[in-house]
Design an enzyme around this catalytic site. Sequence first.
Site, PDB file in Angstrom:
ATOM      1  N   LYS A 225       0.835  -1.199   0.000  1.00 52.06           N
ATOM      2  CA  LYS A 225       0.000   0.000   0.000  1.00 52.06           C
ATOM      3  C   LYS A 225       0.867   1.246   0.000  1.00 52.06           C
ATOM      4  CE  LYS A 225      -3.952  -2.157  -0.034  1.00 52.06           C
ATOM      5  NZ  LYS A 225      -4.854  -2.331   1.104  1.00 52.06           N
ATOM      6  N   ARG A 264      -2.838 -10.707   4.201  1.00 54.13           N
ATOM      7  CA  ARG A 264      -3.035 -10.833   2.748  1.00 54.13           C
ATOM      8  C   ARG A 264      -1.882 -10.119   2.072  1.00 54.13           C
ATOM      9  NH1 ARG A 264      -5.278  -7.831  -1.382  1.00 54.13           N
ATOM     10  NH2 ARG A 264      -6.413  -9.005  -2.994  1.00 54.13           N
TER      11      ARG A 264
END
Length: 288
Positions: A225, A264
């Site tokens: 991210k 994840r």
Amino acid sequence: MTPASCLDDLSIPGRTLVMGILNVTEDSFSDGGQYLDIDAALAHARTLVAEGADMIDVGGESTRPGATRVPGDVEKARVTPVIQALHEEGIRTSVDTMRASVAEAAVIAGVDMINDVSGGLADPDMLRVMAQSQRPVCLMHWKTVRFGDAAGRATPENDDVVQDVMTTLQQLVDKALTAGVRENAIVLDPGLGFAKSATDNWALLGALPEFIAGPYPMLVGASRKRFLSAVRQARGLAHSPVDADPATAAVTTLSAHIGAWGVRVHDVAVSRDAVDVAAAWTQGRNYG
């Protein structure tokens, strides 16, 4: 492999589960276009499993900022052959989708878990499909006016992003339970990076022990991210999504150490090492 009857069938005793990301998409922010071909997708999935993934999260539609939604039949055609092939090989899968029709097709193909980043809000039929599937489900926080199409950050109902996410997740759980989803089949995801600022993301990670102390298992999806890339950017270093893998591994280690149900990730090998280290640290286990 029979379909999972409850979340216990997927959980890994003694350590955090590692969910490997398989984007069968054209435009995912990190690896879009690399695995559209089914042979390439299956080869990558097998590599992720060999590196230590416990489950493969298969997605056919990008949810990156600015992404435009693909037609449902296209999404379905991308994910169901991959899920079916992996199921036949005994590899556990989840389907990353906001569409009930795709989730339903994935269940027929043998998927083990339904992972909806909209928390069941994007498609009015999703909670019904989740309940009827008898599969574990993951409900993620994403407060936005629209899903998957240039969604900007929504203003929380109060100034406390942690409380806002906790409150919204409980509302999603209540909707799911009312629809018939079993309580012991629910995993929650705070939705790092989804309509949230970097400050929001760090606040949510700081509050992760509070989330984990709650009644539902927590999945952490911080991999590559932008707020993790910024760690290197602040030092004037290369900061592509892939360059965020070391920071992702740090998040994995800390999340696993405090008891996250799963992570994840794109780079499975380093995160599997991280969860194994966290487990050994907690248990005083000797690998020698």
